[in-house]
Design an enzyme around this catalytic site. Structure first.
Site, PDB file in Angstrom:
ATOM      1  N   HIS A   1      -0.609 -10.935  -5.066  1.00 32.26           N
ATOM      2  CA  HIS A   1       0.781 -10.520  -4.850  1.00 32.26           C
ATOM      3  C   HIS A   1       1.776 -11.485  -5.511  1.00 32.26           C
ATOM      4  O   HIS A   1       2.754 -11.057  -6.131  1.00 32.26           O
ATOM      5  CB  HIS A   1       1.078 -10.429  -3.361  1.00 32.26           C
TER       6      HIS A   1
ATOM      7  N   HIS B   1       0.840  -1.210   0.000  1.00 30.75           N
ATOM      8  CA  HIS B   1       0.000   0.000   0.000  1.00 30.75           C
ATOM      9  C   HIS B   1       0.868   1.251   0.000  1.00 30.75           C
ATOM     10  O   HIS B   1       0.567   2.226  -0.698  1.00 30.75           O
ATOM     11  CB  HIS B   1      -0.930   0.003   1.207  1.00 30.75           C
TER      12      HIS B   1
ATOM     13  N   HIS C   1      -9.315  -2.435  -4.746  1.00 28.34           N
ATOM     14  CA  HIS C   1      -8.188  -2.731  -3.863  1.00 28.34           C
ATOM     15  C   HIS C   1      -7.209  -3.689  -4.534  1.00 28.34           C
ATOM     16  O   HIS C   1      -5.984  -3.546  -4.376  1.00 28.34           O
ATOM     17  CB  HIS C   1      -8.635  -3.315  -2.523  1.00 28.34           C
TER      18      HIS C   1
END
Length: 311
Positions: free
Chosen positions: A266, A79, A239
């Site tokens: 990820h 983030h 997101h």
């Protein structure tokens, strides 16, 4: 000339570690041109530094974690890295007194706000971009992600696939033309999310001990549990796109090209970045030194105003 960037002065922020549940303090210091993004564990003696790089990502379970060869780790960097990408910050010292970055509210917006409040400054050297020269694709079962050449800046096309009553089918696909201003207003507030049925498993493995309704969207079998609901109707796919932007900035260079993915995470994002950089024929490392070249590139519009002016 589009220049490299850092922050104007040092500052610190505190929050809760998503996985440890402990208080974490992270400090940011300006760095000279060509430094890159340097993370340092200041709680260790001596301190241990890890440069942000695709090959330094050695754990992608529920977050993106930098891990050195001795096993020293700094988790939940995605983030923060997404916010740095949006702000065009490519040189920064990041000092943290724990094995993870504070999760803040589960999004990138607090980092955007903090950096804009402290100020971002240009450095004398030209910013370098990674321009996609040819298609690169990675797959993991039915999941896949790819980078393609494109005319202009950085475009993203992402599809998620969740069979859940609270995640509407027609809100699981998103196309986004990346700019710093667009990221701040359209993506930065999208929070990480999890399912109640997975929380017990995560806690048993010492994961998400700091997770709460204050820093995550939580779903039971039927609905969003958070009393205030969602920040965006399509917060889930937003997101995932925020995560992808952060994961693809692990090289410290903005990408000029097109990213397209299905059910990525990820692990797959890092696989793609490693594959992309593994062959010099896949990319060009370029700079823009005059306004005509910048206009032709469709290069990034970084944020210049305060976040309050962008909301």
């Amino acid at each position: 000339m589009i220049k490299q960037r850092t922050i104007k002065k040092a500052f610190s922020a505190a929050g809760i570690g998503l996985h440890s549940g402990s208080k974490v303090t992270v400090s940011f210091r300006p760095a000279p041109a060509d430094t890159g993004l340097i993370y340092t564990r200041t709680d260790l003696n001596p301190p241990v530094s890890i440069k942000c790089a695709p090959e330094a990502v050695r754990d992608t379970q529920l977050c993106t974690a930098l891990v050195n060869l001795d096993g020293v780790r700094i988790s939940t960097v995605e983030h923060l890295t997404a916010a740095l990408s949006a702000l065009g910050i490519d040189n920064l010292y990041i000092d943290v007194n724990a094995p993870e970055i504070p999760v803040m509210d589960g999004s990138a917006q607090p980092f955007i706000y903090l950096f804009e409040a402290i100020g971002v400054q240009d450095l004398p050297q030209a910013k370098r971009y990674l321009r996609v020269a040819r298609k690169v694709r990675v797959e993991d079962g039915e999941k896949w992600a790819e980078l393609n050449p494109s005319h202009g800046g950085f475009q993203l096309d992402l599809t998620i696939d969740f069979n859940h009553p609270a995640i509407e089918r027609d809100l699981q696909h998103l196309v986004f033309n990346f700019t710093g201003r667009g990221f701040a207003s359209e993506l930065s507030r999208a929070r990480t999310f999890c399912f109640m049925r997975d929380v017990e498993y995560m806690h048993a493995h010492n994961l998400a001990l700091g997770g709460s309704l204050e820093n995550a969207v939580v779903l039971d079998d039927y609905r969003v549990v958070n009393p205030d609901g969602l920040r965006y109707p399509n917060e889930f796919v937003k997101h995932k796109m925020l995560d992808a932007i952060g994961d693809l900035y692990m090289s410290g260079h903005s990408i000029l090209g097109s990213f397209k993915a299905f059910k990525t995470g990820h692990k797959l994002n890092n696989m793609l970045l490693r594959a992309f950089l593994s062959d010099a024929k896949n990319y060009e490392l370029i700079s823009f030194v005059d306004s005509a070249a910048q206009e032709h590139s469709g290069a990034f519009e970084f944020i210049d105003g305060r976040i309050s002016e962008l909301a």
